[in-house]
Design an enzyme around this catalytic site. Structure first.
Site, PDB file in Angstrom:
ATOM      1  CE1 TYR A  96      10.465 -22.932 -29.947  1.00  0.00           C
ATOM      2  CE2 TYR A  96       9.281 -24.789 -28.979  1.00  0.00           C
ATOM      3  CZ  TYR A  96      10.200 -24.297 -29.894  1.00  0.00           C
ATOM      4  OH  TYR A  96      10.833 -25.150 -30.766  1.00  0.00           O
ATOM      5  CD  GLN A 155       9.331 -38.229 -32.890  1.00  0.00           C
ATOM      6  OE1 GLN A 155      10.055 -37.752 -33.768  1.00  0.00           O
ATOM      7  NE2 GLN A 155       8.251 -38.931 -33.193  1.00  0.00           N
ATOM      8  CG  HIS A 208      12.310 -34.364 -29.947  1.00  0.00           C
ATOM      9  ND1 HIS A 208      11.471 -34.552 -31.018  1.00  0.00           N
ATOM     10  CD2 HIS A 208      13.445 -35.043 -30.236  1.00  0.00           C
ATOM     11  CE1 HIS A 208      12.091 -35.286 -31.925  1.00  0.00           C
ATOM     12  NE2 HIS A 208      13.281 -35.619 -31.484  1.00  0.00           N
ATOM     13  CB  CYS A 218      20.575 -20.331 -18.603  1.00  0.00           C
ATOM     14  SG  CYS A 218      21.663 -18.981 -19.089  1.00  0.00           S
ATOM     15  CB  CYS A 270      24.431 -20.297 -17.003  1.00  0.00           C
ATOM     16  SG  CYS A 270      23.448 -19.593 -15.661  1.00  0.00           S
ATOM     17  CB  CYS A 309      19.835 -16.340 -17.215  1.00  0.00           C
ATOM     18  SG  CYS A 309      20.538 -17.260 -15.857  1.00  0.00           S
ATOM     19  N   GLY A 358       1.380 -42.140 -33.986  1.00  0.00           N
ATOM     20  CA  GLY A 358       1.166 -40.723 -34.316  1.00  0.00           C
ATOM     21  C   GLY A 358       2.423 -39.978 -34.706  1.00  0.00           C
ATOM     22  CB  SER A 364       5.410 -37.664 -40.175  1.00  0.00           C
ATOM     23  OG  SER A 364       6.454 -36.925 -39.535  1.00  0.00           O
ATOM     24  CG  ASN A 378       0.852 -42.351 -38.203  1.00  0.00           C
ATOM     25  OD1 ASN A 378       1.200 -41.886 -37.120  1.00  0.00           O
ATOM     26  ND2 ASN A 378       1.014 -41.709 -39.348  1.00  0.00           N
TER      27      ASN A 378
HETATM   28  C1  BV8 Z   1      20.167 -34.407 -34.433  1.00  0.00           C
HETATM   29  C2  BV8 Z   1      11.447 -29.357 -31.199  1.00  0.00           C
HETATM   30  C3  BV8 Z   1      22.533 -34.659 -34.590  1.00  0.00           C
HETATM   31  C4  BV8 Z   1      10.548 -29.188 -30.080  1.00  0.00           C
HETATM   32  C5  BV8 Z   1      11.757 -31.043 -32.844  1.00  0.00           C
HETATM   33  C6  BV8 Z   1      19.872 -38.100 -40.023  1.00  0.00           C
HETATM   34  C7  BV8 Z   1      20.440 -38.421 -38.791  1.00  0.00           C
HETATM   35  C8  BV8 Z   1      20.511 -37.492 -37.769  1.00  0.00           C
HETATM   36  C9  BV8 Z   1      19.968 -36.210 -37.951  1.00  0.00           C
HETATM   37  C10 BV8 Z   1      19.400 -35.900 -39.167  1.00  0.00           C
HETATM   38  C11 BV8 Z   1      19.353 -36.825 -40.195  1.00  0.00           C
HETATM   39  N1  BV8 Z   1      18.769 -36.223 -41.242  1.00  0.00           N
HETATM   40  C12 BV8 Z   1      18.406 -34.963 -40.908  1.00  0.00           C
HETATM   41  C13 BV8 Z   1      18.788 -34.723 -39.666  1.00  0.00           C
HETATM   42  C14 BV8 Z   1      18.600 -33.477 -38.959  1.00  0.00           C
HETATM   43  C15 BV8 Z   1      17.238 -33.371 -38.265  1.00  0.00           C
HETATM   44  C16 BV8 Z   1      16.109 -34.025 -39.000  1.00  0.00           C
HETATM   45  O1  BV8 Z   1      15.755 -35.167 -38.728  1.00  0.00           O
HETATM   46  N2  BV8 Z   1      15.507 -33.294 -39.925  1.00  0.00           N
HETATM   47  C17 BV8 Z   1      14.366 -33.831 -40.637  1.00  0.00           C
HETATM   48  C18 BV8 Z   1      13.306 -32.742 -40.819  1.00  0.00           C
HETATM   49  C19 BV8 Z   1      14.861 -34.371 -41.961  1.00  0.00           C
HETATM   50  N3  BV8 Z   1      17.340 -33.922 -36.933  1.00  0.00           N
HETATM   51  C20 BV8 Z   1      17.848 -33.157 -35.950  1.00  0.00           C
HETATM   52  O2  BV8 Z   1      18.282 -32.037 -36.131  1.00  0.00           O
HETATM   53  C21 BV8 Z   1      17.871 -33.756 -34.565  1.00  0.00           C
HETATM   54  N4  BV8 Z   1      19.199 -33.614 -34.021  1.00  0.00           N
HETATM   55  O3  BV8 Z   1      19.998 -35.261 -35.251  1.00  0.00           O
HETATM   56  O4  BV8 Z   1      21.414 -34.119 -33.871  1.00  0.00           O
HETATM   57  C22 BV8 Z   1      22.898 -33.625 -35.605  1.00  0.00           C
HETATM   58  C23 BV8 Z   1      23.396 -32.422 -35.145  1.00  0.00           C
HETATM   59  C24 BV8 Z   1      23.794 -31.463 -36.098  1.00  0.00           C
HETATM   60  C25 BV8 Z   1      23.652 -31.732 -37.475  1.00  0.00           C
HETATM   61  C26 BV8 Z   1      23.089 -32.946 -37.910  1.00  0.00           C
HETATM   62  C27 BV8 Z   1      22.706 -33.899 -36.970  1.00  0.00           C
HETATM   63  C28 BV8 Z   1      16.933 -33.018 -33.640  1.00  0.00           C
HETATM   64  C29 BV8 Z   1      15.503 -33.377 -33.967  1.00  0.00           C
HETATM   65  C30 BV8 Z   1      14.560 -32.703 -32.960  1.00  0.00           C
HETATM   66  C31 BV8 Z   1      14.026 -31.453 -33.576  1.00  0.00           C
HETATM   67  N5  BV8 Z   1      13.022 -30.850 -32.733  1.00  0.00           N
HETATM   68  N6  BV8 Z   1      10.930 -30.378 -32.088  1.00  0.00           N
HETATM   69  C32 BV8 Z   1       9.259 -28.642 -30.609  1.00  0.00           C
HETATM   70  O5  BV8 Z   1       9.247 -27.462 -30.982  1.00  0.00           O
HETATM   71  O6  BV8 Z   1       8.311 -29.434 -30.636  1.00  0.00           O
HETATM   72  S1  BV8 Z   1      11.185 -32.176 -33.963  1.00  0.00           S
HETATM   73  C33 BV8 Z   1       9.530 -32.023 -34.207  1.00  0.00           C
HETATM   74  O7  BV8 Z   1       9.203 -33.056 -35.168  1.00  0.00           O
HETATM   75  C34 BV8 Z   1       8.689 -32.372 -32.998  1.00  0.00           C
HETATM   76  O8  BV8 Z   1       9.441 -32.773 -31.874  1.00  0.00           O
HETATM   77  C35 BV8 Z   1       7.878 -33.547 -33.505  1.00  0.00           C
HETATM   78  O9  BV8 Z   1       7.486 -34.387 -32.513  1.00  0.00           O
HETATM   79  C36 BV8 Z   1       8.855 -34.165 -34.409  1.00  0.00           C
HETATM   80  C37 BV8 Z   1       8.401 -35.257 -35.295  1.00  0.00           C
HETATM   81  O10 BV8 Z   1       7.176 -34.898 -35.869  1.00  0.00           O
HETATM   82  P1  BV8 Z   1       5.905 -35.842 -35.540  1.00  0.00           P
HETATM   83  O11 BV8 Z   1       5.779 -35.903 -34.062  1.00  0.00           O
HETATM   84  O12 BV8 Z   1       6.043 -37.108 -36.271  1.00  0.00           O
HETATM   85  O13 BV8 Z   1       4.713 -34.953 -36.058  1.00  0.00           O
HETATM   86  P2  BV8 Z   1       4.227 -34.781 -37.572  1.00  0.00           P
HETATM   87  O14 BV8 Z   1       3.285 -33.637 -37.589  1.00  0.00           O
HETATM   88  O15 BV8 Z   1       5.417 -34.788 -38.477  1.00  0.00           O
HETATM   89  O16 BV8 Z   1       3.412 -36.118 -37.888  1.00  0.00           O
HETATM   90  C38 BV8 Z   1       2.224 -36.396 -37.178  1.00  0.00           C
HETATM   91  C39 BV8 Z   1       1.753 -37.763 -37.629  1.00  0.00           C
HETATM   92  O17 BV8 Z   1       0.615 -38.130 -36.841  1.00  0.00           O
HETATM   93  C40 BV8 Z   1       1.307 -37.829 -39.072  1.00  0.00           C
HETATM   94  O18 BV8 Z   1       1.894 -38.970 -39.681  1.00  0.00           O
HETATM   95  C41 BV8 Z   1      -0.226 -37.997 -38.997  1.00  0.00           C
HETATM   96  O19 BV8 Z   1      -0.729 -38.848 -40.013  1.00  0.00           O
HETATM   97  C42 BV8 Z   1      -0.405 -38.627 -37.672  1.00  0.00           C
HETATM   98  N7  BV8 Z   1      -1.673 -38.290 -37.007  1.00  0.00           N
HETATM   99  C43 BV8 Z   1      -2.344 -37.116 -37.032  1.00  0.00           C
HETATM  100  N8  BV8 Z   1      -3.436 -37.213 -36.247  1.00  0.00           N
HETATM  101  C44 BV8 Z   1      -3.425 -38.463 -35.709  1.00  0.00           C
HETATM  102  C45 BV8 Z   1      -2.291 -39.150 -36.192  1.00  0.00           C
HETATM  103  N9  BV8 Z   1      -2.010 -40.417 -35.848  1.00  0.00           N
HETATM  104  C46 BV8 Z   1      -2.855 -41.022 -34.995  1.00  0.00           C
HETATM  105  N10 BV8 Z   1      -3.954 -40.432 -34.485  1.00  0.00           N
HETATM  106  C47 BV8 Z   1      -4.273 -39.161 -34.816  1.00  0.00           C
HETATM  107  N11 BV8 Z   1      -5.375 -38.589 -34.301  1.00  0.00           N
END
Ligand code: BV8
Length: 253
Positions: A65, A102, A120, A128, A133, A151, A191, A193, A217
């Site tokens: 980070y 996001q 997010h 903390c 806390c 902390c 932007g 996926s 996108n």
């Molecule tokens: C949760 C942390 C309940 C901060 C991130 C179904 C329902 C609920 C939950 C789930 C489910 N199935 C699976 C889950 C669990 C999980 C999940 O979704 N997993 C995925 C991988 C399958 N979800 C969670 O855990 C969430 N919590 O649901 O709580 C729960 C609790 C316990 C157990 C189960 C459920 C929490 C999700 C948050 C995770 N934290 N980030 C950080 O470090 O950043 S997510 C991470 O992915 C980032 O935040 C990011 O923003 C996010 C999404 O990615 P994108 O932003 O879309 O980025 P990516 O690179 O993927 O895509 C970029 C796109 O841009 C591409 O399409 C590309 O073509 C395009 N692009 C590129 N350049 C350009 C462009 N477009 C336009 N112009 C350009 N120039």
């Protein structure tokens, strides 16, 4: 490539919800997660973006980070971020606007967006890790490359104030997003996926209410079929083009 994209027709009294992902910051020089060369190619998601990973190696998580924090501080908002600020200003007096991002990079806020739900969390904030806390999350631009900070109130490890995989989103932010989507005239995703839930499912909420669903996108995402129109291209080029009439209406055009 300045393809002549058809400008979006948006009434000043409309209600618009925009969901953004890492793609909107790509033209600011910030790596996305799942594109070629993306963050998840360099780091194991499980080790740096989950509570378990933090428990196992907090120093590694803080190096991850801290690198991203330092990078973001050297980046600037791009024309895509600014086009969304113009849309918010255009809708301000009579319409409604909500930006659900996001992204944790803070570039929307630095560009001037005000109605932002950082669903997010924030890369530039630390909290903390001890939920009992009394200390509060605080703005933090520091890098911690030589070990995880602690902390000063309770001695527990500090953590980045972001939502990791397996953690619940802030229920109040989620509620605000879902209510706004249910009540909007236009839903846009830019932007992203469309892979990370629950945010990836927000387009389905808009579909349930019969709301037009516009996607901007670079590549067709996993949930392309959920959208009613798709502008394929870079958001820094597409958004100013399709929001050109909005910019002209507020005297920016
Ligand atoms: C949760 C942390 C309940 C901060 C991130 C179904 C329902 C609920 C939950 C789930 C489910 N199935 C699976 C889950 C669990 C999980 C999940 O979704 N997993 C995925 C991988 C399958 N979800 C969670 O855990 C969430 N919590 O649901 O709580 C729960 C609790 C316990 C157990 C189960 C459920 C929490 C999700 C948050 C995770 N934290 N980030 C950080 O470090 O950043 S997510 C991470 O992915 C980032 O935040 C990011 O923003 C996010 C999404 O990615 P994108 O932003 O879309 O980025 P990516 O690179 O993927 O895509 C970029 C796109 O841009 C591409 O399409 C590309 O073509 C395009 N692009 C590129 N350049 C350009 C462009 N477009 C336009 N112009 C350009 N120039």
């Amino acid at each position: 490539m300045s393809e002549a994209w058809e400008p979006l027709r948006i009434e000043p009294s409309a209600s618009v919800v925009v969901v953004t992902g890492a793609g909107v910051s790509a033209e600011s020089g910030i790596a996305t997660f799942r594109d070629k060369g993306g963050i998840w190619e360099q780091y194991d998601l499980e080790r740096v973006a989950t509570p378990r990973g933090f428990a196992m190696d907090p120093d590694l998580v803080w190096r991850f980070y801290s690198e991203r924090r330092a990078q973001v501080l050297g980046c600037e908002p791009n024309p895509g971020h600014r086009a969304l600020v113009a849309l918010e200003r255009y809708l301000e007096p009579r319409g409604r606007f909500l930006l659900v991002t996001q992204n944790v990079d803070g570039l929307h806020q630095r560009a001037g967006s005000r109605r932002v739900l950082p669903i997010h969390g924030s890369l530039l904030r630390t909290r903390c890790s001890n939920d009992t806390c009394p200390s509060q999350p605080f703005d933090d631009e520091q890098s911690y490359m030589d070990g995880a900070p602690r902390c000063t109130t309770c001695g527990a490890l500090l953590r980045p104030d972001v939502v990791w995989f397996g953690e619940y989103l802030d229920p109040d932010l989620e509620r605000q997003a879902r209510l706004a989507i249910a009540d909007c005239d236009l839903f846009m995703a830019v932007g992203t996926s469309g892979l990370v839930y629950p945010v990836a499912g927000y387009v389905e909420i808009a579909a349930h209410y019969g709301v037009p669903r516009v996607l901007v996108n670079l590549e067709p995402p996993a949930n392309l079929g959920a959208f009613t129109s798709f502008y394929q291209g870079k958001s820094g080029e597409v958004l100013p083009a399709i929001l050109r009439s909005v910019a002209e209406a507020i005297g920016l055009g």
